[in-house]
Design an enzyme around this catalytic site. Structure first.
Site, PDB file in Angstrom:
ATOM      1  N   GLU A 214      44.799  30.578  42.543  1.00  0.00           N
ATOM      2  CA  GLU A 214      44.528  29.557  41.515  1.00  0.00           C
ATOM      3  C   GLU A 214      44.059  30.323  40.278  1.00  0.00           C
ATOM      4  OE1 GLU A 214      44.774  26.163  41.616  1.00  0.00           O
ATOM      5  OE2 GLU A 214      45.523  26.070  43.663  1.00  0.00           O
ATOM      6  N   CYS A 248      39.250  26.156  33.461  1.00  0.00           N
ATOM      7  CA  CYS A 248      40.581  26.767  33.567  1.00  0.00           C
ATOM      8  C   CYS A 248      41.668  25.879  32.990  1.00  0.00           C
ATOM      9  CB  CYS A 248      40.903  27.106  35.013  1.00  0.00           C
ATOM     10  SG  CYS A 248      40.851  25.680  36.098  1.00  0.00           S
TER      11      CYS A 248
HETATM   12  P1  NAD Z   1      37.620  36.843  38.012  1.00  0.00           P
HETATM   13  O1  NAD Z   1      39.038  36.974  38.386  1.00  0.00           O
HETATM   14  O2  NAD Z   1      36.974  37.880  37.171  1.00  0.00           O
HETATM   15  O3  NAD Z   1      36.698  36.762  39.339  1.00  0.00           O
HETATM   16  C1  NAD Z   1      36.955  35.870  40.405  1.00  0.00           C
HETATM   17  C2  NAD Z   1      36.402  36.436  41.687  1.00  0.00           C
HETATM   18  O4  NAD Z   1      37.031  37.675  41.966  1.00  0.00           O
HETATM   19  C3  NAD Z   1      34.893  36.709  41.689  1.00  0.00           C
HETATM   20  O5  NAD Z   1      34.356  36.248  42.901  1.00  0.00           O
HETATM   21  C4  NAD Z   1      34.795  38.205  41.555  1.00  0.00           C
HETATM   22  O6  NAD Z   1      33.679  38.747  42.212  1.00  0.00           O
HETATM   23  C5  NAD Z   1      36.068  38.683  42.214  1.00  0.00           C
HETATM   24  N1  NAD Z   1      36.570  39.936  41.621  1.00  0.00           N
HETATM   25  C6  NAD Z   1      36.457  40.341  40.322  1.00  0.00           C
HETATM   26  N2  NAD Z   1      37.052  41.533  40.129  1.00  0.00           N
HETATM   27  C7  NAD Z   1      37.558  41.888  41.338  1.00  0.00           C
HETATM   28  C8  NAD Z   1      38.270  43.031  41.792  1.00  0.00           C
HETATM   29  N3  NAD Z   1      38.583  44.038  40.962  1.00  0.00           N
HETATM   30  N4  NAD Z   1      38.632  43.087  43.089  1.00  0.00           N
HETATM   31  C9  NAD Z   1      38.317  42.077  43.932  1.00  0.00           C
HETATM   32  N5  NAD Z   1      37.635  40.986  43.551  1.00  0.00           N
HETATM   33  C10 NAD Z   1      37.241  40.882  42.291  1.00  0.00           C
HETATM   34  O7  NAD Z   1      37.512  35.391  37.387  1.00  0.00           O
HETATM   35  P2  NAD Z   1      36.255  34.709  36.704  1.00  0.00           P
HETATM   36  O8  NAD Z   1      35.925  35.457  35.450  1.00  0.00           O
HETATM   37  O9  NAD Z   1      35.176  34.467  37.692  1.00  0.00           O
HETATM   38  O10 NAD Z   1      36.885  33.285  36.329  1.00  0.00           O
HETATM   39  C11 NAD Z   1      37.613  33.065  35.170  1.00  0.00           C
HETATM   40  C12 NAD Z   1      39.095  32.997  35.429  1.00  0.00           C
HETATM   41  O11 NAD Z   1      39.378  32.131  36.517  1.00  0.00           O
HETATM   42  C13 NAD Z   1      39.857  32.408  34.247  1.00  0.00           C
HETATM   43  O12 NAD Z   1      41.048  33.122  34.046  1.00  0.00           O
HETATM   44  C14 NAD Z   1      40.161  30.984  34.702  1.00  0.00           C
HETATM   45  O13 NAD Z   1      41.273  30.409  34.068  1.00  0.00           O
HETATM   46  C15 NAD Z   1      40.363  31.167  36.163  1.00  0.00           C
HETATM   47  N6  NAD Z   1      40.123  29.930  36.878  1.00  0.00           N
HETATM   48  C16 NAD Z   1      41.167  29.293  37.467  1.00  0.00           C
HETATM   49  C17 NAD Z   1      40.941  28.086  38.122  1.00  0.00           C
HETATM   50  C18 NAD Z   1      42.046  27.327  38.795  1.00  0.00           C
HETATM   51  O14 NAD Z   1      41.749  26.365  39.509  1.00  0.00           O
HETATM   52  N7  NAD Z   1      43.307  27.688  38.628  1.00  0.00           N
HETATM   53  C19 NAD Z   1      39.662  27.553  38.158  1.00  0.00           C
HETATM   54  C20 NAD Z   1      38.635  28.246  37.552  1.00  0.00           C
HETATM   55  C21 NAD Z   1      38.864  29.438  36.919  1.00  0.00           C
END
Ligand code: NAD
Length: 460
Positions: A214, A248
């Site tokens: 997602e 998002c």
């Molecule tokens: P992110 O991708 O930075 O982090 C998400 C999760 O991944 C966190 O739990 C984090 O600890 C983990 N993570 C981060 N880097 C990682 C790595 N290198 N390896 C493994 N795991 C890792 O996202 P965010 O900043 O928390 O959220 C924002 C993003 O999420 C935006 O792009 C937003 O559009 C998207 N989002 C999508 C939805 C949806 O339903 N489609 C909902 C909310 C947010």
């Protein structure tokens, strides 16, 4: 903070595998009981959830109820439909299979991993968890470390109300995530950014683990002239500036018919005043940016184009006023990256074909918004663009309809969930074909001599 020792991750997964093998989670009544437990646990901890979200995002209490604790509705929906969802479903067979019967049995996958983001840090962990429980899985949950207060509350709730052999929380950041990803799961459900989504999928590929991703992206919002302006500006203001734009599916940028642009800007200015007063910094209803890093990233966007509303910011509070930027170029950074904050660029078009071409020249968005009552224009946009979902004459509300699968396409994600789609995402749909013994036609058996004409007839 309830910390699971990262070195212990392998043990937790093993314990969950043993628990899954007992077959307990296959009992639909057990699942319903666990969903009821989860609902009760959320109700019991409502106040802590509100406080955690206030600490993480300065989230107004109303928004916490509307967009986080509202996950209780997902639980109720699953409880109501679970008996039906989990029943084997008869599948049709063609006349040449007349002695057979076919059925599809949904079965749980096993031990699943759920990784969440920080923007709706409670709901975006619990909502997929509802699907995982409903489908009969054990789950390991990794909330976002960036919304640390909410992560703590989730860990406490799950540890207090569930056996870790069934549901467990692993708190932490990239290190914890990567330790988890080094293990084998039966499904990984990830919500987050597109860049990290690629890391998740690469890690999953090692074990052929199926993934739901997602992700995010730049969701366009088209505004035509055939609208009710007052309703339009309110719905855009709400969808863009709820949670200070850290949603998002928030409209990322406006694509506005040139002839209505001035009226739209005036209308947005008016609705922003109505929502947040003369100075949104003093409004109890306006959230803050999650972290300094994201604040810094957003502030650089303010250099692009011409700020026509807002633009004020206070680093100490991580406050950025609701901002509209006009005269941006498509090469500006604000039009290159997902904004994910309270900044709304405006791009004008003279013909809808220009707006459609712009959308199609970019990665497929998670959401597409269209404000127009013109049916042929609605059809044209639906036909000529692709996005995870579409909402016409409103914003963000599509996420609240349980019968609509929610997910992206292309760069905005893989797979979907909500309502029955959540149950399906966390289930394997096992096809079962049964023959009977009252008849045994010989047409498929060797020797084949003389059988070709009949086979050709059957295929014709
Ligand atoms: P992110 O991708 O930075 O982090 C998400 C999760 O991944 C966190 O739990 C984090 O600890 C983990 N993570 C981060 N880097 C990682 C790595 N290198 N390896 C493994 N795991 C890792 O996202 P965010 O900043 O928390 O959220 C924002 C993003 O999420 C935006 O792009 C937003 O559009 C998207 N989002 C999508 C939805 C949806 O339903 N489609 C909902 C909310 C947010």
């Amino acid at each position: 903070m309830i910390t699971t020792e990262l070195s212990n991750i392998g043990n937790i997964i093993q314990t969950q595998r043993y628990f899954f093998q007992t077959g307990k989670t296959k009992d639909v009544n057990f699942r319903i009981e666990q969903l009821k437990n989860l609902k009760q646990a959320i109700i019991e901890h409502e106040q802590s959830i509100v406080e955690a979200l206030k600490a993480d995002l300065h989230k107004p209490e109303v928004e916490t109820y509307l967009t986080e604790i509202s996950v209780i509705k997902d639980i109720d929906y699953a409880i109501k439909h679970l008996q039906n969802w989990s029943k084997p479903k008869k599948a049709a067979v063609s006349w040449d299979f007349f002695s057979y019967s076919a059925k599809i049995y949904p079965e749980p996958l096993g031990v699943v991993l759920i990784i969440g983001p920080w923007n709706y840090p409670f709901q975006l962990i619990i909502s997929p968890l509802v699907g995982a429980i409903a489908a009969g899985n054990c789950a390991i949950i990794k909330p976002s470390e960036i919304a640390s207060h909410t992560s703590d509350v989730i860990a406490k709730i799950i540890a207090k109300h569930f056996d870790p052999a069934y549901l467990a929380v692993v708190e932490g950041g990239v290190e914890a995530s990567q330790k988890l990803l080094a293990e084998k799961f039966d499904h990984i459900f990830f919500t987050g950014g597109t860049a990290v989504g690629k890391i998740i999928m690469a890690a999953a590929a090692k074990y052929l683990t199926p993934v739901t991703l997602e992700l995010g992206g730049k969701s366009p919002c088209i505004v035509d002239t055939d609208i009710n302006l007052e309703h339009t500006v309110k719905r855009i203001t709400w969808g863009k500036f709820i949670n200070a734009g850290q949603t998002c599916i928030a409209p990322d940028y406006l694509l506005v018919n040139k002839t209505i642009k001035k009226d739209l800007i005036d209308g947005l200015e008016k609705s922003l005043k109505e929502f947040y007063g003369d100075n949104p910094a003093n409004s109890p209803d306006y959230a803050r940016i999650i972290s300094e890093k994201h604040f810094e990233r957003l502030v650089t966007f303010l250099k692009d184009g011409e700020v026509v509303i807002g633009g004020e910011n206070q680093p100490s509070e991580r406050y950025i006023a609701p901002t509209l930027i006009d005269n941006v170029s498509l090469e500006d950074s604000v039009m290159q990256e997902e904004i994910f904050g309270p900044i709304l660029p405006i791009i004008e078009y003279t013909d809808i074909a220009e707006a459609i071409a712009l959308i199609n020249s970019r990665p497929k968005p998670l959401a597409l918004y269209l404000f127009s009552q013109n049916k042929s224009l609605q059809n044209r946009v639906l036909q000529e663009t692709s996005s995870g979902g579409v909402c016409i004459n409103d914003t963000v509300m599509q996420v609240g309809v349980s019968s609509l699968p929610f997910g992206g396409v292309g760069d905005s994600g893989i797979g979907n969930y909500h309502g029955k789609a959540s149950f399906d995402t966390f289930s394997h749909h096992k096809s079962v074909l049964q023959n009977s013994f009252w008849l045994d036609l010989k047409w498929r058996y060797a020797p084949y001599q003389g059988k070709l004409p009949l086979i050709k007839k059957l295929l014709g």
